[in-house]
Design a protein around this motif. Structure first.
Motif, mmCIF file in Angstrom:
data_model
loop_
_atom_site.group_PDB
_atom_site.id
_atom_site.type_symbol
_atom_site.label_atom_id
_atom_site.label_comp_id
_atom_site.label_asym_id
_atom_site.label_seq_id
_atom_site.Cartn_x
_atom_site.Cartn_y
_atom_site.Cartn_z
ATOM 1 N N ARG A 81 0.838 -1.206 0.000
ATOM 2 C CA ARG A 81 0.000 0.000 0.000
ATOM 3 C C ARG A 81 0.872 1.256 0.000
ATOM 4 N NH1 ARG A 81 -4.576 0.087 4.430
ATOM 5 N NH2 ARG A 81 -2.878 0.326 5.895
ATOM 6 N N GLU A 82 1.927 1.222 0.846
ATOM 7 C CA GLU A 82 2.835 2.374 0.903
ATOM 8 C C GLU A 82 3.554 2.572 -0.438
ATOM 9 O OE1 GLU A 82 6.158 2.114 3.595
ATOM 10 O OE2 GLU A 82 6.682 4.222 3.314
ATOM 11 N N ALA A 83 4.045 1.462 -1.006
ATOM 12 C CA ALA A 83 4.818 1.559 -2.255
ATOM 13 C C ALA A 83 3.949 2.099 -3.394
ATOM 14 C CB ALA A 83 5.393 0.196 -2.618
ATOM 15 N N LEU A 84 2.703 1.620 -3.478
ATOM 16 C CA LEU A 84 1.794 2.078 -4.543
ATOM 17 C C LEU A 84 1.460 3.546 -4.368
ATOM 18 C CD1 LEU A 84 -0.599 -1.003 -4.794
ATOM 19 C CD2 LEU A 84 0.933 -0.150 -6.586
ATOM 20 N N HIS A 85 1.254 3.943 -3.115
ATOM 21 C CA HIS A 85 0.951 5.345 -2.835
ATOM 22 C C HIS A 85 2.166 6.216 -3.154
ATOM 23 C CE1 HIS A 85 -0.958 8.774 -1.049
ATOM 24 N NE2 HIS A 85 0.048 8.937 -0.207
ATOM 25 N N HIS A 86 3.334 5.737 -2.743
ATOM 26 C CA HIS A 86 4.591 6.464 -2.991
ATOM 27 C C HIS A 86 4.821 6.622 -4.492
ATOM 28 C CE1 HIS A 86 9.204 6.736 -2.383
ATOM 29 N NE2 HIS A 86 8.680 7.850 -1.947
ATOM 30 N N ALA A 87 4.408 5.625 -5.250
ATOM 31 C CA ALA A 87 4.596 5.656 -6.705
ATOM 32 C C ALA A 87 3.546 6.520 -7.398
ATOM 33 C CB ALA A 87 4.535 4.231 -7.262
ATOM 34 N N GLY A 88 2.561 6.977 -6.641
ATOM 35 C CA GLY A 88 1.507 7.787 -7.245
ATOM 36 C C GLY A 88 0.560 6.971 -8.110
ATOM 37 N N LEU A 89 0.431 5.688 -7.812
ATOM 38 C CA LEU A 89 -0.476 4.842 -8.601
ATOM 39 C C LEU A 89 -1.856 4.736 -7.959
ATOM 40 C CD1 LEU A 89 2.019 2.026 -9.616
ATOM 41 C CD2 LEU A 89 0.949 3.683 -11.141
ATOM 42 N N THR A 90 -1.949 5.167 -6.688
ATOM 43 C CA THR A 90 -3.227 5.124 -5.976
ATOM 44 C C THR A 90 -3.530 6.528 -5.453
ATOM 45 O OG1 THR A 90 -2.005 4.528 -3.975
ATOM 46 C CG2 THR A 90 -2.985 2.732 -5.230
ATOM 47 N N ASP A 91 -4.758 6.711 -4.997
ATOM 48 C CA ASP A 91 -5.144 8.006 -4.429
ATOM 49 C C ASP A 91 -5.311 7.882 -2.924
ATOM 50 O OD1 ASP A 91 -5.167 9.574 -6.704
ATOM 51 O OD2 ASP A 91 -7.214 8.984 -7.234
ATOM 52 N N GLY A 92 -4.704 8.780 -2.178
ATOM 53 C CA GLY A 92 -4.877 8.817 -0.724
ATOM 54 C C GLY A 92 -4.547 7.485 -0.096
ATOM 55 N N VAL A 98 -5.228 3.351 -9.784
ATOM 56 C CA VAL A 98 -6.060 4.158 -10.688
ATOM 57 C C VAL A 98 -5.227 4.958 -11.685
ATOM 58 C CG1 VAL A 98 -8.099 4.354 -9.218
ATOM 59 C CG2 VAL A 98 -6.223 5.969 -8.898
ATOM 60 N N HIS A 99 -3.896 4.996 -11.486
ATOM 61 C CA HIS A 99 -3.077 5.814 -12.377
ATOM 62 C C HIS A 99 -2.172 4.970 -13.283
ATOM 63 C CE1 HIS A 99 -4.709 9.353 -10.539
ATOM 64 N NE2 HIS A 99 -4.380 8.912 -9.349
ATOM 65 N N ILE A 151 -2.270 -8.950 -2.534
ATOM 66 C CA ILE A 151 -1.906 -7.618 -3.040
ATOM 67 C C ILE A 151 -2.702 -7.327 -4.319
ATOM 68 C CG2 ILE A 151 -0.032 -6.288 -4.123
ATOM 69 C CD1 ILE A 151 1.861 -7.674 -2.058
ATOM 70 N N ALA A 152 -2.846 -8.348 -5.161
ATOM 71 C CA ALA A 152 -3.630 -8.162 -6.387
ATOM 72 C C ALA A 152 -5.102 -7.917 -6.081
ATOM 73 C CB ALA A 152 -3.477 -9.378 -7.295
ATOM 74 N N ILE A 153 -5.635 -8.697 -5.139
ATOM 75 C CA ILE A 153 -7.053 -8.528 -4.791
ATOM 76 C C ILE A 153 -7.312 -7.103 -4.301
ATOM 77 C CG2 ILE A 153 -8.838 -9.217 -3.112
ATOM 78 C CD1 ILE A 153 -7.564 -12.101 -3.290
ATOM 79 N N ARG A 154 -6.403 -6.614 -3.468
ATOM 80 C CA ARG A 154 -6.610 -5.286 -2.864
ATOM 81 C C ARG A 154 -6.311 -4.142 -3.831
ATOM 82 N NH1 ARG A 154 -7.078 -6.060 2.961
ATOM 83 N NH2 ARG A 154 -6.704 -3.842 3.295
ATOM 84 N N SER A 155 -5.346 -4.354 -4.755
ATOM 85 C CA SER A 155 -4.948 -3.253 -5.656
ATOM 86 C C SER A 155 -5.595 -3.367 -7.034
ATOM 87 C CB SER A 155 -3.433 -3.255 -5.825
ATOM 88 O OG SER A 155 -3.016 -4.386 -6.565
ATOM 89 N N HIS A 156 -6.168 -4.553 -7.319
ATOM 90 C CA HIS A 156 -6.773 -4.875 -8.617
ATOM 91 C C HIS A 156 -5.723 -5.058 -9.718
ATOM 92 C CE1 HIS A 156 -10.825 -2.934 -7.203
ATOM 93 N NE2 HIS A 156 -10.393 -3.903 -6.435
ATOM 94 N N ALA A 157 -4.468 -5.281 -9.346
ATOM 95 C CA ALA A 157 -3.419 -5.551 -10.338
ATOM 96 C C ALA A 157 -3.670 -6.918 -10.972
ATOM 97 C CB ALA A 157 -2.054 -5.531 -9.662
#
Lengths: 415, 78
Positions: A81-92, A98-99, A151-157
């Motif tokens: 969750r932190e890595a995806l947020h840090h990468a700007g691929l998720t919102d908040g 989503v990006h 991780i896939a279930i939660r991020s939809h990757a």
């Protein structure tokens, strides 16, 4: 060849929670080892461990989710969750990607054991209460691929989703393979890293029986890589996850780049189940392959975040391996082992140490090897002790060696 | 239908499964409460610890709601 860059970093470890906290933790050189109440209660021969501090999975993930998942998946989800947020691929605080096109985002996670706590708690339950009282959650909680799947279930990757096990090199192997999958064109982005939460009475007892764990009961000096008085590792738990991305994809979405995965090498010792050959055997090959893969000259590597477990055998063999590969250039490599702070986080180690190596590269600052007081004269390396050292770095190396004789090495360049 | 049993289900579902207590009514289906088939089997194990009654797999086939499960437990308690 497609260039693969690191655009997000996430970590939860005994050194601290979140990238900044963990980085400050290793810079401080304060050990994360402590007498573990659970191990003490179980009467294990060794009771020191490096736990993630103040971690409440129910509060972090919600009771409904957390109860369905093993602790290793809890940790992996938090770091991802932190890595995806840090990468700007998720919102908040959202976990949904989503990006980027989620169908082009893969997941590659390394773990040595998988759901160790689930095994440890469910098997006695099965023996005591019988087959009809076995938890239906046992299999999905325990499987070592559950972290990647969750991780896939939660991020939809929905890109390729895999788990790699090279024991204590697994986190590094995952970054290696994630990079190669992007190069193959299978995905634009990979969530890659390692996780372990294997501090159970059973595993600690077994590691102790092997003689792998330190007998030193003092938390302040127990994990002391490269010290002449080192006598084994302190078991730790952690998750380290990075977002890997093709440079083209990162540029197209304007992502911040933290490093380039310039080189990766893997090898086997083909020697022994747990011991490395004296001369560092397979580690030599892995390091050499990583440097060759990077296209850099030996003299370009300025820093090694070593495997440095604090066991007598590993640290000596690793020192010899480095000198075999780098010869006179070894003297120009500033070495640290962050395991003095984190303990040995097994399948997570290669990933969290890659993150620390990338941080060193970004900040020109190399954390000290905690608890290193008297460097073993056999360790013929420039090892940082005491305080962090400022060094301008061109390229950094991280090494990992797993039981089974499985070795991994990664070279990172500035982005 | 026993209010005690509804209280037991509320306690288990909120404490163990993280379901908001206000959502737990006799009419609520397990699906609506966010429980899948694995959760329902797990629920029967916790229920057995609390009440001594074990609902077997075959008895769960037509259990959809909290009320259905309570009825089954009452049936078995005689």
């Amino acid at each position: 060849m497609t260039q693969v860059v690191v655009t997000g970093l996430g970590i939860i470890s005994p050194a601290g929670r979140g990238l900044d906290d963990a980085w400050n933790g290793v810079l401080s050189g304060r050990t994360g080892a402590a007498v573990d109440p659970k191990l003490t209660e179980m009467g294990t021969p060794v009771t020191l461990a490096c736990r993630v501090p103040d971690f409440d999975p129910d509060a972090e993930l919600g009771r409904g989710s957390s109860r369905r998942l093993d602790r290793f998946t809890h940790l992996a989800c938090i770091a991802a969750r932190e890595a995806l947020h840090h990468a700007g691929l998720t919102d908040g605080d959202e976990e949904t990607i989503v990006h980027a096109d989620p169908d082009r985002v893969g997941v590659m996670i390394g773990s040595g054991i998988g759901g160790a706590e689930t095994w440890a708690s469910e098997y006695p339950n099965y023996l005591e209460k019988g087959p009809k009282r076995t938890s239906p959650m046992f299999v999905p909680k325990m499987l070592s691929n559950t972290a990647a799947g969750t991780i896939a279930i939660r991020s939809h990757a929905r890109g390729p989703n895999m788990t790699v096990n090279t024991a204590c090199a697994a986190g590094a192997s995952a970054i290696h393979l994630g990079r190669d999958m992007i190069r193959s064109g299978a995905a634009d982005v990979f969530i890659a890293g390692g996780v372990e939460a294997g501090i159970t009475g059973l595993s600690v007892s077994a590691f102790a029986q092997m003689g792998a764990l330190t007998k030193n009961p003092d938390p302040a000096t127990a994990s002391r890589p490269f010290d002449v008085d080192r006598d084994g590792f302190v078991i730790g738990e952690a998750a380290g996850i990075v977002v890997l991305e093709s440079a083209e994809h990162a540029a197209a979405r304007g992502a911040t780049r933290y490093a380039t995965v310039a080189g990766a090498g893997a090898s086997a010792d083909a020697f022994h189940a747990t011991a490395p050959p004296d001369d560092g055997g397979g580690a030599v090959l892995a390091i050499r392959r990583a440097v060759e893969d990077s296209g850099l000259a030996l003299g370009d590597i300025g820093h090694l975040n070593a495997h440095g477990t604090s066991t007598p055998l590993n640290d000596a063999a690793e020192s010899k391996a480095l000198r075999t590969v780098f010869g006179a250039y070894t003297d120009g490599i500033v070495v640290t082992s962050t395991k003095g702070v984190t303990g040995h986080t097994l399948g997570a180690a290669g990933a969290i140490e890659s993150i620390f190596a990338i941080q060193a590269l970004r900040h020109g600052l190399i954390p000290p090897t905690a608890n290193l007081v008297n460097q073993d004269p056999e360790i013929d390396l420039d090892v940082v002790s005491g305080e962090a050292r400022e060094v301008h770095l061109q390229a950094v190396l991280s090494t990992s060696m797993g039981f089974g004789g499985q070795n991994a090495a990664l070279v990172f360049l500035p982005a | 239908m026993s209010d005690d049993l509804l209280g037991t289900f509320k306690a288990i579902l909120s404490e163990e499964f993280g379901v908001p207590e206000d959502d737990i009514t006799k009419d609520a289906t397990f699906e609506a409460l966010g429980l899948d088939s694995l959760d329902v089997v797990e629920l029967t194990l916790v229920l057995e610890e609390k009440t001594g009654v074990k609902l077997e797999d075959e008895e769960l086939e037509d259990v959809r709601s909290v009320g259905d499960a309570i009825a089954k437990v009452e049936e078995k308690q005689g």
